[in-house]
Design an enzyme around this catalytic site. Structure first.
Site, short mmCIF file in Angstrom:
data_model
loop_
_atom_site.label_atom_id
_atom_site.label_comp_id
_atom_site.label_asym_id
_atom_site.label_seq_id
_atom_site.Cartn_x
_atom_site.Cartn_y
_atom_site.Cartn_z
N ASP A 14 -51.81 -68.50 -95.82
CA ASP A 14 -50.42 -68.66 -96.24
C ASP A 14 -50.20 -67.93 -97.56
O ASP A 14 -50.73 -68.33 -98.60
CB ASP A 14 -50.10 -70.15 -96.40
CG ASP A 14 -48.62 -70.40 -96.63
OD1 ASP A 14 -47.86 -69.42 -96.75
OD2 ASP A 14 -48.22 -71.58 -96.67
N HIS A 38 -47.19 -67.72 -98.84
CA HIS A 38 -46.16 -68.54 -99.50
C HIS A 38 -45.08 -67.67 -100.14
O HIS A 38 -44.41 -68.10 -101.10
CB HIS A 38 -46.80 -69.43 -100.57
CG HIS A 38 -46.35 -70.86 -100.51
ND1 HIS A 38 -45.67 -71.45 -101.53
CD2 HIS A 38 -46.47 -71.81 -99.54
CE1 HIS A 38 -45.39 -72.72 -101.22
NE2 HIS A 38 -45.86 -72.94 -100.01
N GLU A 84 -49.21 -65.94 -93.01
CA GLU A 84 -47.91 -66.62 -93.04
C GLU A 84 -47.11 -66.20 -94.25
O GLU A 84 -47.64 -66.08 -95.36
CB GLU A 84 -48.18 -68.13 -93.08
CG GLU A 84 -46.95 -69.00 -93.17
CD GLU A 84 -47.32 -70.47 -93.14
OE1 GLU A 84 -46.55 -71.28 -93.70
OE2 GLU A 84 -48.37 -70.83 -92.56
N GLU A 116 -40.86 -71.08 -91.98
CA GLU A 116 -40.66 -72.41 -92.56
C GLU A 116 -39.40 -72.49 -93.41
O GLU A 116 -38.86 -73.57 -93.62
CB GLU A 116 -41.87 -72.83 -93.39
CG GLU A 116 -42.05 -72.06 -94.69
CD GLU A 116 -43.29 -72.50 -95.45
OE1 GLU A 116 -43.15 -73.25 -96.43
OE2 GLU A 116 -44.39 -72.10 -95.04
N ASP A 175 -39.54 -75.66 -89.01
CA ASP A 175 -39.94 -77.01 -89.40
C ASP A 175 -38.99 -77.99 -88.73
O ASP A 175 -37.77 -77.87 -88.85
CB ASP A 175 -39.87 -77.14 -90.93
CG ASP A 175 -40.48 -78.41 -91.45
OD1 ASP A 175 -40.08 -79.50 -90.97
OD2 ASP A 175 -41.35 -78.33 -92.34
N HIS A 181 -44.06 -75.71 -88.58
CA HIS A 181 -44.44 -76.04 -89.95
C HIS A 181 -44.33 -77.55 -90.12
O HIS A 181 -43.36 -78.17 -89.69
CB HIS A 181 -43.48 -75.32 -90.90
CG HIS A 181 -43.70 -75.56 -92.34
ND1 HIS A 181 -42.91 -76.41 -93.09
CD2 HIS A 181 -44.60 -75.04 -93.20
CE1 HIS A 181 -43.33 -76.39 -94.35
NE2 HIS A 181 -44.35 -75.58 -94.45
#
Length: 381
Positions: free
Chosen positions: A183, A185, A209, A235, A257, A284
């Site tokens: 991830d 982020h 991700e 996400e 999500d 997510h």
């Protein structure tokens, strides 16, 4: 049957639950939350509840249409998350009313068990290796870890080596038969991703991700074309239309999500859209028990499902765990890295209402960290 009462509960470590009760005594639970903005979502739920009180809870699609489109100003994480939690609760009620699990109402199960993965922490390679080995020993077949911390706009050789070293340590601990998802982020820009991904490719990550922020999704086509590593995102996307661009760019995995992207109703549609592009669904879910239960119901009924995130024992949930809020943890028990299908009605869990009400007496005010670069400028967390 009519909706009689809607309540919300701020509970540790950073969650918001909603409880929807009918005049027949049925109770459905949802998890409408934006991490770090839970109080704002709570206010949105209160406003949307003005419409729902007195309505038939089984008209789920009609309510979803009104809740998402009834206001002139639409969309965004706050509204979509408020709708998501209410939508989960209505599906929970519907399952109880019809005596069936939600996945049966969605067309029936297409699988008997759902593969899950767990997060690991660790700043140093040996810490990462120990954490990865512990998850393997617990039976997990996949893990996810942060690809990096605070990152320079154009990473130095040392920063690149640090990223690769941590992933290499995890790969050595897990061996070739388990998967490692990474991830970013949104911490890496295009230049950073172009520099790092070729170095990671020999380690064969499961997927990378959010290699760039959602508002830089126009770069995804170039990123996808430039790496053999599957690219995942989603996400921080909240509806079908927001996923269209990434899917057209060729992302392999979409990650809506269930507590942000309009709930069960909309995530099912996102999954169907993804299927037309040959993309896979990996919801997510670093959240609580209701969000995970809703995610599992969708996973059991979705042909192009890949793997499910879950937060049991996650390293940054201190003092509370999702199992604290359920009467029976059995629906979340995993064997060989999978959670088995249950035919319990609704979302398939029994929320410990007494525990929720106790926890809500001391509501949290969780906020995500705000990072800075060494020169004092803002850095993505």
């Amino acid at each position: 049957m009519k909706i009689e009462r809607i309540e919300t509960f701020l509970v540790a470590p950073r969650w918001l639950f909603c409880r929807v009760e009918t005049d027949d005594g049925l109770v459905g639970w949802g998890e409408p939350v934006v991490e770090g903005r839970a109080e704002v979502v709570r206010s949105a739920v209160e406003v949307l509840s003005e419409y729902l009180i007195g309505e038939d809870p089984l008209r789920i699609e009609q309510h979803w249409q009104v809740l998402t489109k009834g206001g002139f100003y639409r969309g965004g994480p706050i509204l979509s998350s408020a709708v998501a939690g209410l939508d989960q609760a209505l599906w929970d009620i519907a399952g109880q009313a019809y005596g069936a699990p939600v996945h049966a109402l969605l067309g029936g199960a297409v699988r008997d068990r759902v593969r899950i993965y767990s997060w690991i922490g660790g700043d140093e390679p040996d810490e990462v290796a120990d954490a990865a080995a512990a998850q393997a020993a617990a039976g997990l077949t996949g893990i996810k870890m942060n690809a990096c911390g605070r990152l320079s706009a154009i990473p130095t050789s040392a920063e690149v080596d640090e990223v690769v070293g941590r992933v290499a340590a995890a790969r050595e601990a897990l061996g070739p038969d388990r998967d490692i998802a990474l991830d970013f982020h949104g911490r890496a820009g295009l230049a950073a991703v172009r520099r790092i991904l070729p170095e990671l490719a020999p380690l064969r990550p499961f997927f990378v991700e959010e290699p760039v922020l959602p508002d830089q999704a126009h770069h995804l086509r170039d990123i996808v074309a430039g790496t053999p590593i599957p690219v995942a995102t989603g996400e921080r996307l909240y509806g079908r239309s927001e996923f269209l661009g990434p899917l057209q760019a060729g992302v392999a995995v979409v990650q809506p999500d269930l507590s942000h992207a309009g709930g069960i109703s909309e995530v099912r549609r996102i999954a169907t859209l993804a299927e037309t592009y040959g993309a896979l669904l990996a919801p997510h879910c670093p959240l609580g028990p209701i969000s995970l239960a809703a995610s599992l119901q969708v996973a059991f009924a979705t042909p192009n499902f890949l793997i499910q995130e879950q937060s049991i024992g996650i390293h940054y949930h201190s003092g509370s765990d999702l199992l604290d809020y359920v009467v029976d943890p059995e629906p979340f028990r995993f064997v060989d890295g999978h959670i088995g299908r249950s035919d319990r009605p609704g979302l398939g869990i029994t929320v410990d209402e007494a525990a929720v009400r106790r926890a809500a007496r001391t509501p949290h005010a969780w906020r995500n960290p705000v990072w800075q670069h060494r020169d004092g400028s803002f850095a993505e967390w």
